[in-house]
Design an enzyme around this catalytic site. Sequence first.
Site: not given
Length: 366
Positions: A121, A143, A185, A227, A237, A241, A245, A248, A252, A265
Amino acid sequence: MKTLKVELVDRSYPIYIGNGNLDKLAEMVKLFFTTKNFVLISDKNVFPLYGQIVINSFAKAGLRVEKITVSAGEKSKSLSCFDEVLTKMLKLNASRDWMVLALGGGVIGDLAGFSAASFMRGVPFIQIPTSLLAQVDSSVGGKTGINHPLAKNVIGSFYQPKMVWIDMAVLKTLEPVEIISGLAEILKYGIINDRDFFHFCEENIGKMLALDDEVCVEAIYRCCKIKAKIVAQDEREAGLRAILNFGHTFGHAIETVFNYQKIKHGEAVLWGMLAEAHMAVELGLLNQKEFERIRQLFHKIPMQSFISDINFDSLMLAMKRDKKAQDNKLRFALPKSIGETIIVVIERENLIRNAFNFALANGWRG
Ligand SMILES: NC(=O)c1ccc[n+]([C@@H]2O[C@H](COP(=O)([O-])OP(=O)(O)OC[C@H]3O[C@@H](n4cnc5c(N)ncnc54)[C@H](O)[C@@H]3O)[C@@H](O)[C@H]2O)c1
Ligand SMILES: [Zn+2]
């Protein structure tokens, strides 16, 4: 060494950025934590280069480190690799008072972070990002996660590290295409949130590509700072946040159409930012002069992957399936000016088609 902090009340943590500081982490860890047992998770490219440096420095400090290495690349962000990591941790008799060290690019950060979040956990973990993309983006913000065969990044959790330890010297062994991917980025941060930093990028793009020590440390520091600021305001998000993107939604979809092969990426995000910045112009958000600045900066990047064999309809399908799409409506983070971004819902497919065609006709050439 430069330091900053991600402010998240009881989950706040420091980020250290230096040049040649990889073997100093153990001393810092000893200063802050009472942990005696560590498991270092890395991949088969990074471990042979830097794993032993970390292990030796921990041993010198009287700390025990066990290692787990997985194959390099996106395929390691899988349920089977996650299983393998947890199994090895159990076989090592790891317990709740152990700590995970994630040494690698974004793949390792995401996999090791999610393993740390799940094991018993949750055990604490430290991010030691070694790719440029991981140093400026994925190691900060909490994330973590893995992919499912049906979709990318859909199994995971928000789980903050205890510390992020960045040594820019390790970037020297990266493939050039990985530098370009991380640079995407970096430029994104300037466009979405920091006009002054965009100017810094305009002045220093050549030095960034050449991995100039001073310029890289400064760029990494400023990206982490942006960031950290965004994450501190919107950890999960719920709103702000999402400006991260930019580029993106297209990016993506490009990666999906290419099946996560053939393009990195950050490269897909560069193509995406070009298309989306053009959309911002068409919508009257961004003026032509600012757009030209962005375009000129992008053209200084020696792009290695091209998108001319992508068919617009398959791209559109991929965009609609993305988790950023809600009720079949596509959301884009678009610049209003350099340094300022808003989230826009786009329903006119033609706008998206024009942006794609623009990028094809005016983007990088092979
Ligand atoms: N968690 C987040 O917020 C977040 C944000 C952005 C991206 N990501 C994830 O990050 C991943 C991409 O990260 P990445 O681009 O770092 O990929 P990666 O981890 O696959 O690293 C790229 C390649 O570089 C190698 N490498 C890493 N450091 C090296 C070094 N110093 N010297 C030599 N080789 C080195 C790796 O072994 C790999 O082959 C994706 O899975 C993406 O989903 C996560
Ligand atoms: Zn990204």
